[in-house]
Write an enzyme that holds these catalytic residues in place. Structure first.
Site, PDB file in Angstrom:
ATOM      1  N   ASP A 103       0.840  -1.194   0.000  1.00 24.96           N
ATOM      2  CA  ASP A 103       0.000   0.000   0.000  1.00 24.96           C
ATOM      3  C   ASP A 103       0.879   1.248   0.000  1.00 24.96           C
ATOM      4  O   ASP A 103       2.039   1.202   0.425  1.00 24.96           O
ATOM      5  CB  ASP A 103      -0.890   0.028   1.248  1.00 24.96           C
ATOM      6  CG  ASP A 103      -1.861  -1.148   1.280  1.00 24.96           C
ATOM      7  OD1 ASP A 103      -2.164  -1.693   0.207  1.00 24.96           O
ATOM      8  OD2 ASP A 103      -2.301  -1.508   2.391  1.00 24.96           O
TER       9      ASP A 103
HETATM   10  N1  URA Z   1      -1.211  -5.958   3.889  1.00 30.18           N
HETATM   11  C1  URA Z   1      -1.720  -4.712   3.901  1.00 30.18           C
HETATM   12  O1  URA Z   1      -2.747  -4.441   4.497  1.00 30.18           O
HETATM   13  N2  URA Z   1      -1.042  -3.749   3.235  1.00 30.18           N
HETATM   14  C2  URA Z   1       0.120  -3.977   2.592  1.00 30.18           C
HETATM   15  O2  URA Z   1       0.706  -3.052   2.022  1.00 30.18           O
HETATM   16  C3  URA Z   1       0.636  -5.277   2.594  1.00 30.18           C
HETATM   17  C4  URA Z   1      -0.052  -6.257   3.251  1.00 30.18           C
END
Ligand code: URA
Length: 234
Positions: A103
């Site tokens: 993310d």
């Molecule tokens: N899980 C999440 O919620 N975000 C990420 O970036 C990676 C794994």
């Protein structure tokens, strides 16, 4: 491997296919000390020695970079609005991509490569490659959460998650944990904690398969993978 001279140079980021064709036709490219003016000339990537404008150009079929992704950049090859992880990699290659996504606000280990087969193996849901995350959680993470994560839990998808290993590093109003998951569902870590009534406030990936984030690599920096790291991954 044998490839055309113009592809060889373009793959190595010397220019676009038409730009490198012009350099070749102008006599600025030498192969084994002879000027070669035909872009279609076949080059043996193992044995031929190529110089472009006086500089040696060695061929690497695949490249592998470890990026310590900082918060605020997106895991994409291009984006109209945001800086991408590729903007942080100082390479002329045009065929690089991130292996999977973190993310925008997640930090940590991201593999950047042009090796599609390796990416497929690492991301394939059936391969169950471990991903290890460190997270700070708003809420008290308990032994009950550990049990729930170990069984697999409903996060609103068709199927519950696979069993995941939750290690509580600090259990308090703000908790700290390490979580190992074997899938890569959208926002998976955040959704797992949300499902037990808690929110992730900081997330960092520490490991993917055999590849461990280099502690000496500051956020925003990258380095090439070592031979050993590549061998272990492949
Ligand atoms: N899980 C999440 O919620 N975000 C990420 O970036 C990676 C794994």
């Amino acid at each position: 491997m044998k490839i055309r001279l113009d592809k060889y140079l373009a793959d190595m980021g010397i220019g676009t296919r038409s730009e490198v064709k012009k350099l070749i036709q102008k006599g600025q490219v030498f192969v084994n000390e002879n000027a070669v003016k035909k872009p279609e000339t076949k080059i043996d990537t193992e044995t031929d020695v190529v110089f472009c404008q006086g500089k040696p150009v060695t061929y690497a079929e695949f490249e592998y970079f470890m990026l310590h992704k900082p918060s605020g950049v997106v895991s994409a090859t291009e984006d109209k609005k945001d800086k991408t992880v590729l903007d942080l990699i100082n390479s002329n290659r045009k065929d690089l991509f991130p292996v999977g996504r973190l993310d925008k606000d997640t930090e940590g280990l991201l593999l950047i490569t042009n090796d599609g087969q390796l990416a497929h193996r690492l991301l394939s849901p059936s391969k169950h490659v471990d991903k290890v995350y460190f997270a700070r959680i708003d809420g008290k993470v308990t032994d009950e959460d550990v049990q729930i994560f170990a069984k697999g839990l409903d996060i609103g998808d068709d199927k519950p998650t696979l069993p995941a290993k939750l290690v509580v590093l600090k259990s308090s109003d703000i908790s700290e944990i390490e979580l190992t998951i074997r899938e890569g569902r959208f926002h998976q870590v955040k959704r797992m904690f949300h499902a037990v009534g808690k929110e992730v406030t900081y997330l960092k990936r520490l490991r993917m398969g055999t590849l461990i984030l280099d502690e000496n690599l500051p956020a925003g920096e990258f380095r090439e993978l070592t031979k050993k790291e590549i061998e272990e991954l492949c």
